[in-house]
Scaffold this motif. Structure first.
Motif, PDB file in Angstrom:
ATOM      1  N   HIS A 222      44.606 -37.458  75.094  1.00 20.91           N
ATOM      2  CA  HIS A 222      44.193 -36.128  74.635  1.00 20.91           C
ATOM      3  C   HIS A 222      45.218 -35.139  75.170  1.00 20.91           C
ATOM      4  CE1 HIS A 222      40.098 -37.594  73.706  1.00 20.91           C
ATOM      5  NE2 HIS A 222      40.291 -38.353  74.766  1.00 20.91           N
ATOM      6  N   ILE A 223      45.771 -34.312  74.295  1.00 16.95           N
ATOM      7  CA  ILE A 223      46.705 -33.272  74.712  1.00 16.95           C
ATOM      8  C   ILE A 223      46.095 -31.924  74.345  1.00 16.95           C
ATOM      9  CG2 ILE A 223      49.022 -32.307  74.519  1.00 16.95           C
ATOM     10  CD1 ILE A 223      50.056 -35.026  73.702  1.00 16.95           C
ATOM     11  N   TYR A 224      45.976 -31.060  75.347  1.00 19.19           N
ATOM     12  CA  TYR A 224      45.443 -29.715  75.166  1.00 19.19           C
ATOM     13  C   TYR A 224      46.597 -28.726  75.297  1.00 19.19           C
ATOM     14  CZ  TYR A 224      41.113 -32.207  75.989  1.00 19.19           C
ATOM     15  OH  TYR A 224      40.080 -33.116  75.918  1.00 19.19           O
TER      16      TYR A 224
ATOM     17  N   LYS B 173      39.771 -27.294  68.789  1.00 17.29           N
ATOM     18  CA  LYS B 173      40.777 -26.246  68.669  1.00 17.29           C
ATOM     19  C   LYS B 173      41.872 -26.426  69.724  1.00 17.29           C
ATOM     20  CE  LYS B 173      41.323 -21.302  68.457  1.00 17.29           C
ATOM     21  NZ  LYS B 173      40.712 -19.997  68.608  1.00 17.29           N
ATOM     22  N   SER B 174      43.104 -26.424  69.299  1.00 19.93           N
ATOM     23  CA  SER B 174      44.308 -26.559  70.136  1.00 19.93           C
ATOM     24  C   SER B 174      44.344 -27.849  70.949  1.00 19.93           C
ATOM     25  CB  SER B 174      44.503 -25.328  71.035  1.00 19.93           C
ATOM     26  OG  SER B 174      43.517 -25.246  72.042  1.00 19.93           O
ATOM     27  N   SER B 175      43.779 -28.910  70.402  1.00 21.98           N
ATOM     28  CA  SER B 175      43.783 -30.203  71.084  1.00 21.98           C
ATOM     29  C   SER B 175      44.043 -31.309  70.067  1.00 21.98           C
ATOM     30  CB  SER B 175      42.429 -30.424  71.766  1.00 21.98           C
ATOM     31  OG  SER B 175      42.338 -31.729  72.270  1.00 21.98           O
ATOM     32  N   VAL B 176      44.820 -32.303  70.503  1.00 23.51           N
ATOM     33  CA  VAL B 176      45.146 -33.452  69.656  1.00 23.51           C
ATOM     34  C   VAL B 176      44.841 -34.715  70.446  1.00 23.51           C
ATOM     35  CG1 VAL B 176      47.026 -34.668  68.464  1.00 23.51           C
ATOM     36  CG2 VAL B 176      46.966 -32.165  68.476  1.00 23.51           C
ATOM     37  N   GLU B 177      44.322 -35.723  69.748  1.00 18.56           N
ATOM     38  CA  GLU B 177      44.097 -37.011  70.402  1.00 18.56           C
ATOM     39  C   GLU B 177      44.702 -38.117  69.550  1.00 18.56           C
ATOM     40  OE1 GLU B 177      39.867 -37.647  70.771  1.00 18.56           O
ATOM     41  OE2 GLU B 177      39.740 -38.467  68.761  1.00 18.56           O
ATOM     42  N   PHE B 178      45.052 -39.204  70.242  1.00 20.06           N
ATOM     43  CA  PHE B 178      45.591 -40.358  69.541  1.00 20.06           C
ATOM     44  C   PHE B 178      45.438 -41.597  70.395  1.00 20.06           C
ATOM     45  CE2 PHE B 178      49.025 -37.993  71.572  1.00 20.06           C
ATOM     46  CZ  PHE B 178      49.639 -38.941  72.377  1.00 20.06           C
ATOM     47  N   ALA B 179      45.209 -42.711  69.707  1.00 16.63           N
ATOM     48  CA  ALA B 179      45.219 -44.011  70.364  1.00 16.63           C
ATOM     49  C   ALA B 179      46.665 -44.469  70.412  1.00 16.63           C
ATOM     50  CB  ALA B 179      44.369 -45.005  69.581  1.00 16.63           C
TER      51      ALA B 179
END
Length: 121
Positions: free
Chosen positions: A102-104, A75-81
């Motif tokens: 990881h962006i929170y 929830k409310s977090s995005v991750e990416f390589a």
């Protein structure tokens, strides 16, 4: 906010980073945000993060990040390589780095924390 809105905010952050738009990037962070990079250390507060980014973009004036996919991590977090490419101005050497970011986000869509990890071997 929806998961898709958080993904769009992460995309915006990467786009502004690729545009080297430090003024607009700073506006994306909560004032008490934190930032940790396995490559560059830990920073607390949007002013400290902005100072670090200013130095980073000076060191790598042509830096660019390639991201193929953004995923909701929780929830409310995005991750990416990502793959980062650029030239180190201090040595004139080309640099390529891979990592996982990881962006929170806060509930109102500001960046609360960024964590950048080196890829696992």
């Amino acid at each position: 906010m929806t998961n898709q809105q958080f993904i769009e905010l992460a995309r915006k952050y990467v786009t502004l980073s690729n545009d080297h738009d430090l003024t607009r990037i700073k506006c994306l962070f909560a004032s008490d945000a934190t930032y940790h990079s396995a490559y560059f250390g830990t920073y607390q507060g949007s002013d400290a993060i902005h100072t670090m980014m200013t130095s980073f973009f000076t060191r790598f004036p042509d830096v660019h990040w390639e991201v193929l996919e953004y995923r909701n991590n929780e929830k409310s977090s995005v991750e990416f390589a990502f793959t980062m490419t650029g030239t180190d101005a201090s040595t004139s050497e080309s640099v390529t780095r891979h990592g996982l970011e990881h962006i929170y986000f806060t509930s109102d869509g500001l960046i609360q924390h960024i964590a950048i990890c080196k890829p696992e071997n």
